[in-house]
Design an enzyme around this catalytic site. Structure first.
Site, short mmCIF file in Angstrom:
data_model
loop_
_atom_site.label_atom_id
_atom_site.label_comp_id
_atom_site.label_asym_id
_atom_site.label_seq_id
_atom_site.Cartn_x
_atom_site.Cartn_y
_atom_site.Cartn_z
N GLY A 46 0.85 -1.20 0.00
CA GLY A 46 0.00 0.00 0.00
C GLY A 46 0.88 1.24 0.00
N GLN A 51 3.35 9.84 1.25
CA GLN A 51 4.63 9.11 1.33
C GLN A 51 5.57 9.47 0.18
OE1 GLN A 51 2.52 5.15 2.29
NE2 GLN A 51 4.47 4.97 3.35
N CYS A 94 6.08 -0.32 7.53
CA CYS A 94 5.73 0.86 6.74
C CYS A 94 6.93 1.25 5.90
CB CYS A 94 5.34 2.01 7.67
SG CYS A 94 4.88 3.52 6.79
N LEU A 95 6.68 1.57 4.64
CA LEU A 95 7.78 1.98 3.77
C LEU A 95 8.43 3.28 4.25
CD1 LEU A 95 6.13 1.15 0.32
CD2 LEU A 95 7.96 -0.12 1.47
N HIS A 136 -4.23 1.46 7.99
CA HIS A 136 -2.85 1.98 8.02
C HIS A 136 -2.71 3.15 7.03
CE1 HIS A 136 1.71 1.18 7.92
NE2 HIS A 136 1.52 1.92 6.86
N GLU A 137 -3.27 2.98 5.83
CA GLU A 137 -3.15 4.03 4.80
C GLU A 137 -3.97 5.27 5.15
OE1 GLU A 137 -0.79 3.55 2.98
OE2 GLU A 137 -0.62 1.38 3.01
N HIS A 140 -2.16 7.50 7.40
CA HIS A 140 -1.19 8.38 6.72
C HIS A 140 -1.84 9.69 6.29
CE1 HIS A 140 2.56 6.13 6.41
NE2 HIS A 140 1.96 5.06 5.90
#
Ligand code: GNR
Ligand code: NI
Length: 172
Positions: A46, A51, A94-95, A136-137, A140
């Protein structure tokens, strides 16, 4: 399409509250195409627009396995309209918090209202990894990272280490 740079914590841009998308147009679709390519390259399951430094309420996701055909999903202006009382832990990464994984407790089920790639309204009932990932997204979009759901001690340790690693990487 282009691969863009992924911001990593403690970059303060990750703390911005992203702005609603006014129209799902070709420019937004180009952004989401870049996000998907960036996510696949990372690789991740995702990615939220912030990000890659764009504070717009857009998310891409693909939960298909390595063996399966790709299954790209796009979420514009997503809103959780219902979530279960029941929660479950999941080991999240997480990236933007690379190489750290911690258990996060979230509602098992949630229902999300959003616009799709074409700007059409959709409703999704999510459970399992899909529910974890969409929550999670959406975090963000509010400037929230998974580490905000763990203990302050663990969070500060992770953010301090990431800051130190970035400082070391800057040295010529
Ligand atoms: O690639 C990702 N994997 C992942 C694993 C467990 C819970 C959430 C995620 S999302 C993450 C990609 C990412 O950082 N999205 O914002
Ligand atoms: Ni993330």
């Amino acid at each position: 399409m282009a691969i863009r740079e992924i911001l990593t914590a403690p970059d303060e841009r990750l703390r911005l509250v992203s702005e609603p998308v006014l129209t799902v147009d070709d420019e937004l679709r180009r952004l989401m195409d870049d996000m998907l390519e960036t996510m696949y390259a990372a690789p991740g399951i995702g990615l939220a627009a912030i990000q890659i430094g764009v504070p717009k309420r857009a998310i891409v996701m693909d939960l298909s396995g390595a063996e399966d055909d790709p299954d790209p999903r796009y979420f514009v202006n997503p809103e959780v309209v219902k979530s279960s009382e029941e929660t479950t832990p999941y080991e999240e990464g997480c990236l933007s918090v690379p190489e750290y994984y911690e258990e996060v407790e979230r509602p098992v089920h949630c229902t999300v209202k959003y616009l799709d790639y074409h700007g059409n309204p959709q409703i999704l009932a999510a459970e399992g990894l899909l529910a974890v990932c969409i929550q999670h997204e959406i975090d963000h979009l509010e400037g929230v990272l998974f580490v905000d759901h763990i203990s302050r001690l663990k969070r500060e340790r992770i953010l301090r280490k990431l800051k130190k690693e970035q400082k070391l990487a800057e040295v010529p």
